[in-house]
Every structure is written in structure tokens, then in C-alpha cells.
Design an enzyme around this catalytic site. Sequence first.
Site, PDB file in Angstrom:
ATOM      1  CD  GLN A  13      34.727  37.132  38.116  1.00  0.00           C
ATOM      2  OE1 GLN A  13      34.586  35.938  37.854  1.00  0.00           O
ATOM      3  NE2 GLN A  13      33.956  38.065  37.609  1.00  0.00           N
ATOM      4  CB  ILE A  14      42.371  36.993  38.388  1.00  0.00           C
ATOM      5  CG1 ILE A  14      41.885  38.436  38.221  1.00  0.00           C
ATOM      6  CG2 ILE A  14      43.702  36.809  37.649  1.00  0.00           C
ATOM      7  CD1 ILE A  14      42.830  39.487  38.786  1.00  0.00           C
ATOM      8  N   GLY A  15      41.670  34.030  39.257  1.00  0.00           N
ATOM      9  CA  GLY A  15      42.146  32.674  39.546  1.00  0.00           C
ATOM     10  C   GLY A  15      41.552  31.645  38.591  1.00  0.00           C
ATOM     11  CG  ASP A  34      39.131  31.201  47.248  1.00  0.00           C
ATOM     12  OD1 ASP A  34      39.364  32.015  46.326  1.00  0.00           O
ATOM     13  OD2 ASP A  34      38.494  31.521  48.277  1.00  0.00           O
ATOM     14  NE  ARG A  83      41.058  49.550  40.299  1.00  0.00           N
ATOM     15  CZ  ARG A  83      41.444  50.573  39.538  1.00  0.00           C
ATOM     16  NH1 ARG A  83      41.173  51.806  39.913  1.00  0.00           N
ATOM     17  NH2 ARG A  83      42.109  50.371  38.434  1.00  0.00           N
ATOM     18  CG  ASN A  96      43.302  43.251  48.924  1.00  0.00           C
ATOM     19  OD1 ASN A  96      42.345  42.653  49.439  1.00  0.00           O
ATOM     20  ND2 ASN A  96      43.287  43.669  47.681  1.00  0.00           N
ATOM     21  CB  ILE A 119      47.712  39.268  40.119  1.00  0.00           C
ATOM     22  CG1 ILE A 119      48.534  38.336  39.220  1.00  0.00           C
ATOM     23  CG2 ILE A 119      46.763  40.117  39.295  1.00  0.00           C
ATOM     24  CD1 ILE A 119      47.681  37.464  38.291  1.00  0.00           C
ATOM     25  CG  HIS A 176      49.343  48.169  38.497  1.00  0.00           C
ATOM     26  ND1 HIS A 176      49.130  48.333  37.153  1.00  0.00           N
ATOM     27  CD2 HIS A 176      48.317  47.397  38.940  1.00  0.00           C
ATOM     28  CE1 HIS A 176      48.024  47.680  36.809  1.00  0.00           C
ATOM     29  NE2 HIS A 176      47.509  47.112  37.882  1.00  0.00           N
TER      30      HIS A 176
HETATM   31  N1  APR Z   1      43.372  33.315  51.077  1.00  0.00           N
HETATM   32  C1  APR Z   1      43.086  32.869  49.852  1.00  0.00           C
HETATM   33  N2  APR Z   1      42.132  33.412  49.089  1.00  0.00           N
HETATM   34  C2  APR Z   1      41.449  34.437  49.601  1.00  0.00           C
HETATM   35  C3  APR Z   1      41.698  34.966  50.868  1.00  0.00           C
HETATM   36  C4  APR Z   1      42.720  34.360  51.634  1.00  0.00           C
HETATM   37  N3  APR Z   1      43.043  34.783  52.855  1.00  0.00           N
HETATM   38  N4  APR Z   1      40.847  35.987  51.084  1.00  0.00           N
HETATM   39  C5  APR Z   1      40.093  36.102  49.993  1.00  0.00           C
HETATM   40  N5  APR Z   1      40.447  35.166  49.076  1.00  0.00           N
HETATM   41  C6  APR Z   1      39.878  34.889  47.753  1.00  0.00           C
HETATM   42  C7  APR Z   1      38.379  35.150  47.689  1.00  0.00           C
HETATM   43  O1  APR Z   1      37.651  34.093  48.296  1.00  0.00           O
HETATM   44  C8  APR Z   1      38.155  35.249  46.193  1.00  0.00           C
HETATM   45  O2  APR Z   1      37.754  34.000  45.645  1.00  0.00           O
HETATM   46  O3  APR Z   1      40.412  35.741  46.773  1.00  0.00           O
HETATM   47  C9  APR Z   1      39.525  35.649  45.647  1.00  0.00           C
HETATM   48  C10 APR Z   1      39.522  36.991  44.936  1.00  0.00           C
HETATM   49  O4  APR Z   1      38.724  36.845  43.813  1.00  0.00           O
HETATM   50  P1  APR Z   1      37.810  38.023  43.253  1.00  0.00           P
HETATM   51  O5  APR Z   1      37.100  38.669  44.373  1.00  0.00           O
HETATM   52  O6  APR Z   1      37.020  37.466  42.132  1.00  0.00           O
HETATM   53  O7  APR Z   1      38.876  39.078  42.697  1.00  0.00           O
HETATM   54  P2  APR Z   1      39.699  39.051  41.307  1.00  0.00           P
HETATM   55  O8  APR Z   1      38.938  39.803  40.287  1.00  0.00           O
HETATM   56  O9  APR Z   1      40.147  37.681  41.011  1.00  0.00           O
HETATM   57  O10 APR Z   1      40.946  39.971  41.711  1.00  0.00           O
HETATM   58  C11 APR Z   1      41.859  39.548  42.707  1.00  0.00           C
HETATM   59  O11 APR Z   1      43.680  40.849  41.801  1.00  0.00           O
HETATM   60  O12 APR Z   1      43.783  42.475  40.137  1.00  0.00           O
HETATM   61  C12 APR Z   1      43.694  42.226  41.496  1.00  0.00           C
HETATM   62  O13 APR Z   1      42.531  44.165  42.317  1.00  0.00           O
HETATM   63  C13 APR Z   1      42.430  42.778  42.100  1.00  0.00           C
HETATM   64  O14 APR Z   1      43.130  42.570  44.378  1.00  0.00           O
HETATM   65  C14 APR Z   1      42.327  41.988  43.360  1.00  0.00           C
HETATM   66  C15 APR Z   1      42.898  40.615  42.964  1.00  0.00           C
END
Ligand code: APR
Length: 316
Positions: A13-15, A34, A83, A96, A119, A176
Site C-alpha cells: 500500500q505505502i510502496g 517486492d 498492523r 518484521n 517506514i 513512534h
Molecule cells: N522483501 C521485500 N518486500 C517484502 C518482504 C521482503 N522480505 N516481505 C514482505 N514484503 C512486502 C509485501 O509483499 C508487501 O507488498 O512488503 C509489502 C508490505 O505492504 P503492505 O502489506 O501493503 O503494508 P503497508 O501498508 O505498505 O505498510 C508497510 O509500513 O507503516 C508501516 O506498519 C506498516 O510495517 C508496515 C509497513
Amino acid sequence: MARKKISLIGGGQIGGVLAQLCALRELGDVVLFDIVEGLPQGKMLDIAEVGPVDRYDVNLKGTNSYEDIKGSDVVIVTAGLPRKPGMSRDDLIEVNSKIMTSVAEGIKAYAPESIIIVISNPLDAMVTLCQKITGFPYNRVIGQAGVLDSARFASFIAWELGVSVKDVTAMTLGGHGDDMVPLVRYASVNGIPVTELLEQKYGAEKGKEVMAAMVKRTRGAGGEVVALLKTGSAFYSPASAAISMAEAILKDQKRVLPTCCFLQGEFGVNGFYVGVPAVLGEKGVENIIQFKLDAEEQAMMDKSVAAVKELVGSMK
Ligand code: APR
């Protein structure tokens, strides 16, 4: 001037929002990494195809290979689970940490000159781990938390006073987490103390109560969004906040932004990453701005730092 390169580790989502903001602001060429096949490629194709409409012209690449991050000036890490309702950021630490370990190794191997903005949560622990594994100098590994926490605080103040969010400045310090330190004394509307404006509006006692409620809401603001979304955590706001930090670095702006920095004696903290105001420029953290906290603020800072220490300690 050579074009800048930004790599985004984590294409969730953030990416995705990060990638779009980089493109809209033409900050440089962007790589979205990813581990899920097709996800970063699909998002980057999607964003690239609207360049003719939004009038941006940068290279956008989605990838599952760390090789593609070679030559990055800035790397922003969001890899890791977000979360769900009822969880604290700290509940994410085990899963994480594993993800951050592999990500930091990838960055160390392929983008050794980059400046990293973390982040992923729990933020204070993840940025600590990222620095340990990369071994990068402290000024090149920082975390985003304070820009967003401060923006939330400023938003609540503007909404309360019925003034533009553009005219409010406010800042939070510390970790944070729920013990973060919103700086009441320095919150202002174009320099006019918010405490004074609240007193005018409500009288001294009620004014203080209204401020206390805004402080409380700021501390729980991430959780408020999680409770509404149910499926994850905030993503537009952390992305925008991190982009302001990345832009300050890429354009050597010397902006003063609350940043999760490694402290070596500043604010009485030694050897921990904690949120403080920092000058961000081409070298990453170029200076940490210190000022005197009053007794109440120092007590809140100490409590927040204690929580950070406990969190970081639980990783070992
Ligand atoms: N390497 C790269 N990417 C990874 C790995 C890894 N080893 N493991 C998981 N991911 C990717 C997932 O495939 C997913 O696309 O990380 C991405 C996380 O995206 P979301 O689940 O949508 O989470 P998002 O809302 O983007 O938040 C990411 O930021 O604010 C913090 O608490 C939040 O820890 C969370 C992070």
C-alpha cells in the site's frame, strides 16, 4: 545534473503511493521492489502508463531483483506487515525483524552509497536493525515517523481552531509509539501560540483540556486509521511524509524535519534512535537541532525513550 534514483523496498500500500508521488514530483527514476512476483511490475506499469496525462517523464521499474536498486541515491523501506485492529506497532516486531534483516542485506550489497529512510514498523526498532545490518553511517539510515505524527497533530489543531492547515506548525518528538511527545508549547498558528488561542476560545481550564484531547488523539492517530480500515494501516500519509524527507535529501534542501535519528548525547539520549528535529540535506542527517525541554516535556521524552529502549532490547 545526473538524474536521481529512488528505490522503494516493499510494493504494498505505502510502496505504491510512494512510487506515484515520486513520479508526480519527478524526483528521479524509481524502482519498486517486492518479493511478490508481478506486484511491483504491475504497479509500475500502471503508474507509467498515465505519464502522458499527469505529465511526468521518469523511468519506472518494478522488480523482484535487488540488482535493480544499484546506484540508488535514496532507498525507502516499507517491506513488512502492517498492523490489524487491536494490534500495537510493537506486535509486529518478530515478523518484521526477519523481513528487515533480508532487506538490509539487499541494500548493503547493491546500494551501499544510498541514504535509507525506514517506514516499516515498529519504526524505532526497524531503523535500529537496518543500521546494524547495513553498517551504514548513522546519518545515512533514518526513520520516518515524526513528519507524519506532527502533521496529524497540526491537522487536529487546524480543525479545532477553524484555520488553514497551511498556517499551523506543530512537532512531535520521541518514539513512534503511544508515548510520543507532541510539543504543546511550540505549536503555533503563524507563530501565535496555540495554547493562547485555545485559552481565548475556551478559557484557561477548558483550553488545556482541549489541547490534552488533541495530544491524546495524536498519540493514537495511527490506531484510529487502523480501526477504520480494518485490513491494514495508514498508507497515504506515511508515503507523503517520507517523500518530504526524500525530497529534502535529493534536492539538498536543508529542511528541518522531525526525524528518527541516532542520538549520541543529544536530548540526554545516548546510543538509540529517537525522533528529534534534524536538518536533512544531501548527506542525510546533517545536523540535529537541540533546544531545552521544560521539566514536563523532558519527563515525557524520558518515558518515550524508555519505551524505545525496551522495544529495541526485545529484539536481541
Ligand atoms: N522483501 C521485500 N518486500 C517484502 C518482504 C521482503 N522480505 N516481505 C514482505 N514484503 C512486502 C509485501 O509483499 C508487501 O507488498 O512488503 C509489502 C508490505 O505492504 P503492505 O502489506 O501493503 O503494508 P503497508 O501498508 O505498505 O505498510 C508497510 O509500513 O507503516 C508501516 O506498519 C506498516 O510495517 C508496515 C509497513
